[in-house]
Motif scaffolding. Sequence first.
Motif, PDB file in Angstrom:
ATOM      1  N   ASP A  76       0.836  -1.195   0.000  1.00  0.00           N
ATOM      2  CA  ASP A  76       0.000   0.000   0.000  1.00  0.00           C
ATOM      3  C   ASP A  76       0.872   1.246   0.000  1.00  0.00           C
ATOM      4  N   ASP A  77       0.643   2.115  -1.006  1.00  0.00           N
ATOM      5  CA  ASP A  77       1.434   3.347  -1.152  1.00  0.00           C
ATOM      6  C   ASP A  77       2.929   3.042  -1.123  1.00  0.00           C
ATOM      7  N   SER A 143      -0.619   0.272  -4.733  1.00  0.00           N
ATOM      8  CA  SER A 143       0.749   0.766  -4.590  1.00  0.00           C
ATOM      9  C   SER A 143       0.970   2.142  -5.216  1.00  0.00           C
ATOM     10  N   GLY A 144       0.167   2.458  -6.239  1.00  0.00           N
ATOM     11  CA  GLY A 144       0.418   3.675  -6.988  1.00  0.00           C
ATOM     12  C   GLY A 144       1.648   3.575  -7.873  1.00  0.00           C
TER      13      GLY A 144
END
Length: 356
Positions: A76-77, A143-144
Amino acid sequence: MARGRTSRARAWCVALGVALAVVVSAAPAAAAPVPQLPLPVPQPAREYAPLDRAGPALQVGDGALAEALDCTADVDDASRPPVLLIPGTTLTAEENFSWNYERAFATDDRPYCALTLPNHAMSDIQVSAEYVVAAIRAVHRRSGQRLAIVGFSQGGMIGRWALRFWPDTRAQVGEVVGIDPSNHGTLDAYPVCAAAGCAPAFWQQQTLSAFTTALNSRAETFAGIDYTSLWTPTDEVVVPNLGPAPSSRLTTGEGRRANISTFDVCPGHVAEHLSMGSFDAVAYALVVDALDHDGPAATRRIDRAACLAPFQEGVDPVAFPGNLASYVAGAGFQVATYPHVLTEPALAPYVLARQP
């Protein structure tokens, strides 16, 4: 000392590989089999979907797709591109990666997700590919980042099916690394499927199957994505991977690509199929090189110490014999017991230029 450990590791794998071959030869025959010619026969001429046609809606339920994906919290991110691990035929993600790549990536603080394909990746690969499409979209969203796909055998090839027929995924993937990928199928699948039939995924991974032909139609790679295909010339499963036209190599399309034999790094390096996807230090060094650099892997950057290393990073030498035995036995069990079908699954309508 390292040579001795390497020899013992290879001996374990050879012995267990022999056991697997015995299990395969004892696989049950299907009822009332239709004889099949165990030779590659080219597919009839077909017009395949254009490269830019939008992919179809996924037919697998959202719950099943989500349950198949297991990610570390730092996906995440993420601060760097996460890795999507995809296992080979007969294997789950846990069986394939939990005792090697996952441990190494965790030590390196590398964010990753592991995808388990349905039915141990033995059923219709076209259905399994929907899990890959959903995983790519989910990892990219969380995740971007543009993610990296690292897959073994079928797992090294199936991401290409997703990229070929769901073009929206191409902007979400930056790297595809295949370890002994069945990019152009295998001649081994012909005798395996002769007479008594075989698992759907085996039919589809024949060298000139309808699936393999469609996979490589129009373009094998796409612009903006780096492709590393690595293999062992002594591969006994994806055949041939020795000679002028290895099955694993990629040669067309606009993607940056590297086709690398383990002999290119370590001349005479002996490895077999299952070891390449689990504990081979040369394979691992090439994978990490591709992940850590712009572009595909490059042999000039590989530390030749990998040639003598008995295990890749992440493998526990004490637990290794038990882990390897479970790994090979699990693969053998699937080959021996998975229900046979007598023909290759039909191509899905979205694969063809003219849809019903």
